[in-house]
Design a protein around this motif. Structure first.
Motif, mmCIF file in Angstrom:
data_model
loop_
_atom_site.group_PDB
_atom_site.id
_atom_site.type_symbol
_atom_site.label_atom_id
_atom_site.label_comp_id
_atom_site.label_asym_id
_atom_site.label_seq_id
_atom_site.Cartn_x
_atom_site.Cartn_y
_atom_site.Cartn_z
ATOM 1 N N SER A 12 0.814 -1.221 0.201
ATOM 2 C CA SER A 12 0.360 0.080 -0.017
ATOM 3 C C SER A 12 0.839 1.100 -0.013
ATOM 4 O O SER A 12 2.023 1.442 0.501
ATOM 5 N N SER A 14 -0.311 3.982 1.118
ATOM 6 C CA SER A 14 -0.852 4.971 1.964
ATOM 7 C C SER A 14 -0.026 5.504 3.152
ATOM 8 O O SER A 14 0.314 4.358 3.997
ATOM 9 N N ASP A 161 -6.371 12.090 -2.079
ATOM 10 C CA ASP A 161 -5.964 10.780 -1.896
ATOM 11 C C ASP A 161 -6.721 9.913 -1.142
ATOM 12 O O ASP A 161 -6.260 8.933 -0.488
ATOM 13 N N LYS A 162 -8.020 10.191 -0.803
ATOM 14 C CA LYS A 162 -8.693 9.620 0.229
ATOM 15 C C LYS A 162 -10.282 9.228 -0.540
ATOM 16 O O LYS A 162 -10.826 10.082 -0.922
#
Length: 206
Positions: A12, A14, A161-162
């Motif tokens: 990921s 994130s 980015d969410k």
């Protein structure tokens, strides 16, 4: 059987998931799945026609885990436990992904304003051929947001980015009138469920 290597691969990009794994005390290495050789396909996260949100987030997470193990094999990396995850926001039957631009972010927040929605985060942990996966669901209710608040928020970097166009760990926490479920799940990695999966895969947690 416990893996001898207690470091895991995080499949990921994130930064929230990195932060949350550190909170658990997990030693990890980022595994970015794009491979310049072209032998490992990207996970597109495209929604299939008629696909329900729970099925979508489960499938994408599983595809990320599959792509990650292929990446490890193609690059001849040491075999370790792999963690992948995906988060989606659902308003009624509509899945809200990451906004592509300011207009889309504004439209998402207008739709969420004054309403309740769900945040689904699916987590998969893979060790060799074995895989453990769970999807955690939280309910979130937004207060009614003034138009100027929506526009000011979407003028910043936070929404883009969410899933759903907001981050609970940022200023958008002030939009939330009520939530039930997992705060860390809404961030992108439910820590209770993630810890249980990692233990099932044989990791020792502090």
């Amino acid at each position: 059987m416990r893996p001898t290597d207690q470091k895991i691969y995080l499949a990921s990009k994130s930064p929230r998931r990195r932060e949350l794994l550190r909170q658990l005390g997990v030693d990890f290495e980022l595994l970015l799945m794009r491979d310049h050789s072209g032998r490992v396909p990207d996970v597109t996260e495209a929604l299939h026609p008629g696909e329900a949100a729970a099925d979508y987030v489960y499938r994408v997470t599983r595809e990320k885990a599959d792509a990650a193990i292929q990446t490890v094999q193609v690059r001849r990396l040491p075999m370790r436990v792999i963690l992948s995850a995906d988060t989606t926001v659902v308003l009624g039957d509509v899945i809200l992904g990451k906004p592509a631009d300011q207009a889309e972010a504004i439209a998402m927040l207008r739709a969420l304003s004054g309403k309740s929605h769900q945040v689904l985060t699916s987590v998969a942990v893979r060790r060799d051929a074995d895989i453990w996966q769970i999807t955690q669901t939280s309910d979130v209710t937004f207060a009614t947001l003034p138009e100027e608040t929506i526009r000011a928020y979407c003028a910043g970097k936070e929404p883009y980015d969410k899933a759903g166009g907001y981050g609970i760990q940022g200023y958008a926490a002030s939009f939330i009138a009520h939530m039930a479920g997992s705060y860390t799940g809404i961030m992108g990695l439910p820590l209770f469920e993630t810890a249980q999966l990692l233990k099932q895969a044989g990791l020792r947690l502090p």
